[in-house]
Motif scaffolding. Structure first.
Motif, PDB file in Angstrom:
ATOM      1  N   MET A  93       0.836  -1.185   0.000  1.00 37.98           N
ATOM      2  CA  MET A  93       0.000   0.000   0.000  1.00 37.98           C
ATOM      3  C   MET A  93       0.880   1.248   0.000  1.00 37.98           C
ATOM      4  N   ASN A  94       0.349   2.353  -0.498  1.00 43.32           N
ATOM      5  CA  ASN A  94       1.071   3.625  -0.464  1.00 43.32           C
ATOM      6  C   ASN A  94       0.880   4.261   0.916  1.00 43.32           C
ATOM      7  N   GLY A  95       1.926   4.209   1.734  1.00 39.55           N
ATOM      8  CA  GLY A  95       1.844   4.727   3.095  1.00 39.55           C
ATOM      9  C   GLY A  95       2.481   6.098   3.266  1.00 39.55           C
ATOM     10  N   LEU A  96       2.753   6.797   2.159  1.00 38.22           N
ATOM     11  CA  LEU A  96       3.457   8.078   2.243  1.00 38.22           C
ATOM     12  C   LEU A  96       2.709   9.094   3.095  1.00 38.22           C
ATOM     13  N   LYS A  97       1.412   9.266   2.846  1.00 39.87           N
ATOM     14  CA  LYS A  97       0.654  10.269   3.596  1.00 39.87           C
ATOM     15  C   LYS A  97       0.651   9.941   5.087  1.00 39.87           C
ATOM     16  N   ALA A  98       0.429   8.675   5.415  1.00 35.43           N
ATOM     17  CA  ALA A  98       0.410   8.267   6.823  1.00 35.43           C
ATOM     18  C   ALA A  98       1.765   8.515   7.477  1.00 35.43           C
ATOM     19  N   ALA A  99       2.840   8.225   6.738  1.00 35.71           N
ATOM     20  CA  ALA A  99       4.184   8.424   7.289  1.00 35.71           C
ATOM     21  C   ALA A  99       4.461   9.895   7.536  1.00 35.71           C
ATOM     22  N   ARG A 100       3.973  10.756   6.647  1.00 36.70           N
ATOM     23  CA  ARG A 100       4.165  12.195   6.857  1.00 36.70           C
ATOM     24  C   ARG A 100       3.399  12.682   8.076  1.00 36.70           C
ATOM     25  N   ILE A 101       2.152  12.238   8.232  1.00 30.87           N
ATOM     26  CA  ILE A 101       1.383  12.644   9.403  1.00 30.87           C
ATOM     27  C   ILE A 101       2.061  12.148  10.676  1.00 30.87           C
ATOM     28  N   MET A 102       2.496  10.892  10.677  1.00 30.00           N
ATOM     29  CA  MET A 102       3.175  10.338  11.847  1.00 30.00           C
ATOM     30  C   MET A 102       4.443  11.116  12.152  1.00 30.00           C
ATOM     31  N   THR A 103       5.184  11.493  11.130  1.00 30.26           N
ATOM     32  CA  THR A 103       6.409  12.273  11.315  1.00 30.26           C
ATOM     33  C   THR A 103       6.102  13.611  11.968  1.00 30.26           C
ATOM     34  N   ALA A 104       5.037  14.257  11.513  1.00 30.81           N
ATOM     35  CA  ALA A 104       4.647  15.546  12.091  1.00 30.81           C
ATOM     36  C   ALA A 104       4.183  15.401  13.532  1.00 30.81           C
ATOM     37  N   GLY A 126      -8.497  -4.168   5.646  1.00 35.36           N
ATOM     38  CA  GLY A 126      -8.221  -4.111   4.210  1.00 35.36           C
ATOM     39  C   GLY A 126      -8.426  -2.746   3.594  1.00 35.36           C
ATOM     40  N   ALA A 127      -8.387  -1.671   4.396  1.00 45.12           N
ATOM     41  CA  ALA A 127      -8.652  -0.327   3.896  1.00 45.12           C
ATOM     42  C   ALA A 127      -7.437   0.250   3.180  1.00 45.12           C
ATOM     43  N   ASP A 128      -7.707   1.213   2.304  1.00 45.61           N
ATOM     44  CA  ASP A 128      -6.659   1.896   1.538  1.00 45.61           C
ATOM     45  C   ASP A 128      -6.162   3.086   2.354  1.00 45.61           C
ATOM     46  N   ILE A 129      -4.966   2.976   2.926  1.00 46.98           N
ATOM     47  CA  ILE A 129      -4.463   4.027   3.807  1.00 46.98           C
ATOM     48  C   ILE A 129      -3.907   5.220   3.042  1.00 46.98           C
ATOM     49  N   SER A 130      -3.947   5.184   1.718  1.00 45.04           N
ATOM     50  CA  SER A 130      -3.601   6.381   0.951  1.00 45.04           C
ATOM     51  C   SER A 130      -4.794   7.324   0.831  1.00 45.04           C
ATOM     52  N   ASP A 131      -5.952   6.883   1.278  1.00 47.18           N
ATOM     53  CA  ASP A 131      -7.191   7.661   1.220  1.00 47.18           C
ATOM     54  C   ASP A 131      -7.273   8.610   2.417  1.00 47.18           C
ATOM     55  N   ASP A 132      -7.462   9.890   2.149  1.00 52.25           N
ATOM     56  CA  ASP A 132      -7.549  10.863   3.231  1.00 52.25           C
ATOM     57  C   ASP A 132      -8.683  10.540   4.202  1.00 52.25           C
ATOM     58  N   GLY A 133      -9.756   9.946   3.706  1.00 53.56           N
ATOM     59  CA  GLY A 133     -10.861   9.596   4.581  1.00 53.56           C
ATOM     60  C   GLY A 133     -10.466   8.573   5.625  1.00 53.56           C
ATOM     61  N   ILE A 134      -9.662   7.604   5.228  1.00 51.71           N
ATOM     62  CA  ILE A 134      -9.178   6.599   6.179  1.00 51.71           C
ATOM     63  C   ILE A 134      -8.260   7.242   7.206  1.00 51.71           C
ATOM     64  N   LEU A 135      -7.390   8.134   6.758  1.00 55.69           N
ATOM     65  CA  LEU A 135      -6.478   8.815   7.676  1.00 55.69           C
ATOM     66  C   LEU A 135      -7.251   9.745   8.613  1.00 55.69           C
ATOM     67  N   ARG A 136      -8.289  10.375   8.097  1.00 58.38           N
ATOM     68  CA  ARG A 136      -9.134  11.229   8.945  1.00 58.38           C
ATOM     69  C   ARG A 136      -9.770  10.399  10.060  1.00 58.38           C
ATOM     70  N   THR A 137     -10.271   9.236   9.707  1.00 57.89           N
ATOM     71  CA  THR A 137     -10.882   8.352  10.709  1.00 57.89           C
ATOM     72  C   THR A 137      -9.865   7.922  11.756  1.00 57.89           C
ATOM     73  N   ALA A 138      -8.632   7.635  11.312  1.00 55.20           N
ATOM     74  CA  ALA A 138      -7.578   7.232  12.248  1.00 55.20           C
ATOM     75  C   ALA A 138      -7.247   8.367  13.220  1.00 55.20           C
ATOM     76  N   LEU A 139      -7.234   9.595  12.720  1.00 50.19           N
ATOM     77  CA  LEU A 139      -6.970  10.743  13.588  1.00 50.19           C
ATOM     78  C   LEU A 139      -8.135  10.975  14.543  1.00 50.19           C
ATOM     79  N   GLU A 140      -9.355  10.847  14.038  1.00 58.61           N
ATOM     80  CA  GLU A 140     -10.530  11.021  14.895  1.00 58.61           C
ATOM     81  C   GLU A 140     -10.549   9.983  16.010  1.00 58.61           C
TER      82      GLU A 140
END
Length: 207
Positions: A93-104, A126-140
């Motif tokens: 999976m493309n984890g770039l966005k998640a890695a950037r958020i985690m880094t911040a 089985g979710a796509d973690i490159s999707d901003d919606g999934i990352l939003r849910t993880a932050l929430e």
């Protein structure tokens, strides 16, 4: 976890696309509870390190036999650890966005919970973690407003910090994820997590 001048630091280097990183990130904080070891999360990108070695994707994709073993092993180990498991439709999976958020968010007390939430979404549902919606849910799930942190993944400072972390992983000789570093000692693989914690717990000098 006790923190003080005598603590030894255990760095856990992980990649969000890595199956075995899911196991380590899910287990580490519980295993370290009550020890004198300080945990330091170290998100990085494994893709550039693979490309340095002439690999365009995960060895588990390049070698189908190894890949089939890995997925079966993941199912067994998740059952052993009581973790949900679902083979994602896309790997790696493309984890770039998640890695950037985690880094911040590395200095935030909820950063570990965020990482676990992202990994569970990917390998538990089985979710796509490159999707901003999934990352939003993880932050929430961490009970924080998601938008400021979603914005930080576009910040040049965040991008530079992740590149710097990946360069440091190269210098440390890291070639896979998860990897655990205690001082000059390197441990590779989820099955070495307990060894790394034992080594850090018995060390006499802080890193």
């Amino acid at each position: 976890m006790r923190k003080g001048p005598d603590n030894v630091k255990l760095e856990i280097w992980f990649e969000f696309a890595s199956t075995y990183s899911y196991l380590t990130v899910s287990r580490a904080e519980d295993l370290l509870a009550g020890t004198p070891v300080e945990l330091a999360w170290r998100p990085f990108l494994l893709g550039p390190i693979f490309r340095d070695r002439g690999l365009e994707t995960s060895p588990f994709v390049l070698d189908p036999v190894k890949g089939r073993y890995m997925w079966r092993d993941m199912a067994r180990r998740c059952e052993q650890y009581g973790l949900p498991f679902m083979h994602p439709t896309v790997f790696p999976m493309n984890g770039l966005k998640a890695a950037r958020i985690m880094t911040a968010a590395l200095n935030e007390p909820w950063s570990g919970a965020f990482a676990r939430s992202v990994f569970t979404a990917q390998f538990g549902r089985g979710a796509d973690i490159s999707d901003d919606g999934i990352l939003r849910t993880a932050l929430e799930a961490c009970s924080i407003p998601p938008e400021p942190w979603l914005d930080r993944k576009h910040c040049p400072k965040t991008k530079d910090a992740l590149r710097t972390a990946t360069d440091r992983a190269r210098r440390l000789g890291i070639f896979g994820a998860p990897s655990m570093v205690v001082g000059d000692e390197l441990f590779w693989g989820d099955d070495r997590l307990e060894d790394a914690i034992a080594f850090a717990s018995s060390a006499r000098c802080p890193s």
